[in-house]
Motif scaffolding. Structure first.
Motif, PDB file in Angstrom:
ATOM      1  N   MET A  37       0.886  -1.308   0.068  1.00 24.32           N
ATOM      2  CA  MET A  37       0.206   0.032  -0.175  1.00 24.32           C
ATOM      3  C   MET A  37       0.837   1.367  -0.059  1.00 24.32           C
ATOM      4  O   MET A  37       0.666   2.215  -0.438  1.00 24.32           O
ATOM      5  CB  MET A  37      -0.871  -0.021   1.211  1.00 24.32           C
ATOM      6  CG  MET A  37      -2.086  -0.957   1.085  1.00 24.32           C
ATOM      7  SD  MET A  37      -3.271  -0.627   2.215  1.00 24.32           S
ATOM      8  CE  MET A  37      -3.683  -2.113   3.123  1.00 24.32           C
TER       9      MET A  37
ATOM     10  N   THR B 121      -0.570   4.170  -5.078  1.00 23.08           N
ATOM     11  CA  THR B 121      -1.687   4.944  -4.790  1.00 23.08           C
ATOM     12  C   THR B 121      -2.366   5.049  -5.932  1.00 23.08           C
ATOM     13  O   THR B 121      -3.917   4.563  -5.463  1.00 23.08           O
ATOM     14  CB  THR B 121      -0.781   6.415  -4.529  1.00 23.08           C
ATOM     15  OG1 THR B 121      -0.204   6.883  -3.630  1.00 23.08           O
ATOM     16  CG2 THR B 121      -2.189   7.528  -4.299  1.00 23.08           C
TER      17      THR B 121
ATOM     18  N   ARG C 269      -3.270   1.023  -6.332  1.00 22.05           N
ATOM     19  CA  ARG C 269      -3.163   0.154  -5.336  1.00 22.05           C
ATOM     20  C   ARG C 269      -4.152  -0.836  -5.160  1.00 22.05           C
ATOM     21  O   ARG C 269      -3.640  -2.032  -4.713  1.00 22.05           O
ATOM     22  CB  ARG C 269      -3.419   1.227  -3.927  1.00 22.05           C
ATOM     23  CG  ARG C 269      -3.252   0.677  -2.660  1.00 22.05           C
ATOM     24  CD  ARG C 269      -3.779   1.324  -1.257  1.00 22.05           C
ATOM     25  NE  ARG C 269      -2.972   2.539  -1.432  1.00 22.05           N
ATOM     26  CZ  ARG C 269      -2.998   3.642  -1.053  1.00 22.05           C
ATOM     27  NH1 ARG C 269      -4.266   4.026  -0.404  1.00 22.05           N
ATOM     28  NH2 ARG C 269      -2.260   4.707  -0.920  1.00 22.05           N
TER      29      ARG C 269
END
Length: 480
Positions: free
Chosen positions: A150, A154, A157
């Motif tokens: 994670m 972003t 993800r």
């Protein structure tokens, strides 16, 4: 002029602090991040894929030790309980030492547990080795690896999480026949030695995790003032375990939802084969139902991650959709008495179960922020273990009470629907756009301890008193 010069002197210092903290949360969305995804793929396969396939050893342990099935089943239960209950410890250790050494230690402990279990002479030895030692290793591996993925992604993800978790489905499909072959070729002791060697590969998976910055606690310690260095051990423990999240409304709401998800999610893995045999299908047809479910699970994980990263729907909304469909599909399993109908419902169930899994983890940073994500994952797994411990025994009691599995699957679907309704009460859920993440200054003000405030008051009382005057008495001038 003195104010201007002092401001000029302070400006490079603030820039240096920003440079120290910004790489901590920088997400490259690719590059070495795909190697970390591969590490999650192997780790998830060697943790949950292995756990799902330990049933091969079930009959061997019952026959060798002459114990009841209930006593033998505690081996896997202890391992799963350790994996979830010790997740906050792995999160806190990662906040202090970083994910890489924690995952490597977990890989060593998981392999050591299976190697020691190969020399067991009683079930107690298996409880301590496969249950406690390997279970602790699984806890140290899973949460930091998920958090590392994670942190690296972003924009993509959900896709990265979906690809990483496909290892569970592929391992579930391949490990059962492999373990059966190992038991037939080397007996259960030799097979456990091989499993220990396989588990040691997770040490290499941990070594592949490159940190994007220093651990959170280390960064805060370096940037703290002398006042913060005087904080108590209790405040440091709260910071490492992120205990402040226990007063976070969004986190508590999602904890209740994820606990309900966990109560119903694993029931089909326990009863679907037995239900297929109960309604008249042979063992090969029942096994094929599980295989079809596993393939649909893999496709669902990848498809859900890909669609989520398109940005056309918020992840919380997608999670609610897939969870609702999963609950409905579970309630339809008892209705499918024809084999073709059971296959269709199982495909829908497998796809929805796979689709919701990466989203269940990917929405955590949206709720608590990226800075608290690691601690939130650990606490979530601790809390959701309640649902896992209650769901399967309840479904088993319903089967014993009614003589069939109908109410068991209805209860499983009801848990998921209830969790869906709880998820809809999250803050900002009904907003079409994701809420902005909290600013660093707001987090700093929220995390400031009461002890620091008391120390500031004490030190300020011992300093030279300042003479304060009303604002009206201060002459105003716009000249430097």
């Amino acid at each position: 002029m003195c104010l201007v010069s002092s401001a000029i002197m302070e400006k490079p210092q603030k820039t240096q602090e920003e440079q120290q903290s910004s790489p901590q949360m920088a997400a490259p969305d690719g590059g070495w991040g795909w190697v970390v995804v591969g590490s999650l793929f192997v780790s998830s396969a060697l943790v949950f894929g292995l756990i799902r396939s330990l049933g091969v050893f079930f009959v061997e342990f019952v026959q060798y030790f002459g114990e009841s099935a209930q006593a033998v089943s505690w081996i896997t239960s202890i391992g799963l309980a350790m994996q979830q209950l010790m997740s906050p410890v792995s999160a806190a250790a990662s906040n202090v030492y970083g994910a890489r050494p924690v995952v490597m230690m977990g890989g060593f402990l998981s392999g050591l547990g299976f190697i020691l279990a190969s020399q067991a002479t009683s079930l107690l030895h298996l409880y301590l080795t496969m249950g406690l030692i390997s279970g602790l290793g699984w806890a140290l591996i899973f949460t930091p690896t998920v958090a590392s993925v994670m942190q690296y992604f972003t924009l993509r993800r959900s896709l990265a999480m979906g690809l990483g978790f496909t290892g569970v489905g592929l391992a579930s499909f391949a490990f059962s026949p492999l373990f059966q072959y190992l038991v037939e070729a080397y007996a259960w002791r030799g097979a456990l030695l091989v499993l220990g060697g396989l588990s040691f590969n997770m040490i290499a998976c941990g070594a592949l995790i490159r940190p994007l910055g220093k651990p959170k606690v280390v960064v805060k310690a370096e940037n703290s003032t002398k006042l913060n260095k005087c904080s108590s051990l209790f405040s440091r423990i709260c910071e490492g375990f992120e205990l402040a999240l226990l007063s976070h409304r969004g986190f508590l709401t999602y904890s209740v939802a994820i606990t309900l998800f966990n109560a119903g999610y694993f029931i089909p893995y326990v009863h679907l084969v037995a239900h297929s045999r109960h309604i008249g299908f042979n063992e090969y047809q029942a096994a094929f139902v599980i295989s079809v479910t596993g393939v649909a699970d893999i496709v669902g994980r990848v498809a859900s991650g890909w669609f989520s990263d398109l940005g056309r729907m918020r992840m919380q909304h997608m999670l609610v959709v897939w969870t609702g469909l999963l609950g409905l599909s579970l309630m339809l399993i008892p209705v499918a008495v024809v084999y073709s109908g059971l296959l269709v419902v199982s495909v829908v169930y497998g796809f929805c179960a796979g689709a919701m899994t990466p989203l269940a983890f990917a929405v955590v940073p949206e709720i608590v922020g990226m800075e608290r994500m690691l601690g939130a994952l650990g606490l979530l797994q601790l809390i959701e273990s309640i649902g896992g411990l209650l769901g399967a025994p309840l479904s088993g009691w319903l089967k014993d009470y009614t003589g069939m599995y109908t109410l068991s699957f209805i209860a499983a679907g009801s848990f998921l629907v209830l969790g869906m309704l709880v998820t809809m009460t999250l803050p900002y859920f009904w907003s079409c756009t994701a809420p902005p993440p909290p600013s660093p200054s707001m987090k700093k003000s929220q995390d400031e301890s009461i002890e620091d405030g008391l120390l500031k008051q004490t030190l300020s009382s011992n300093s030279v008193p300042e003479i304060l005057c009303p604002l009206d008495d201060i002459p105003y001038s716009d000249k430097e």
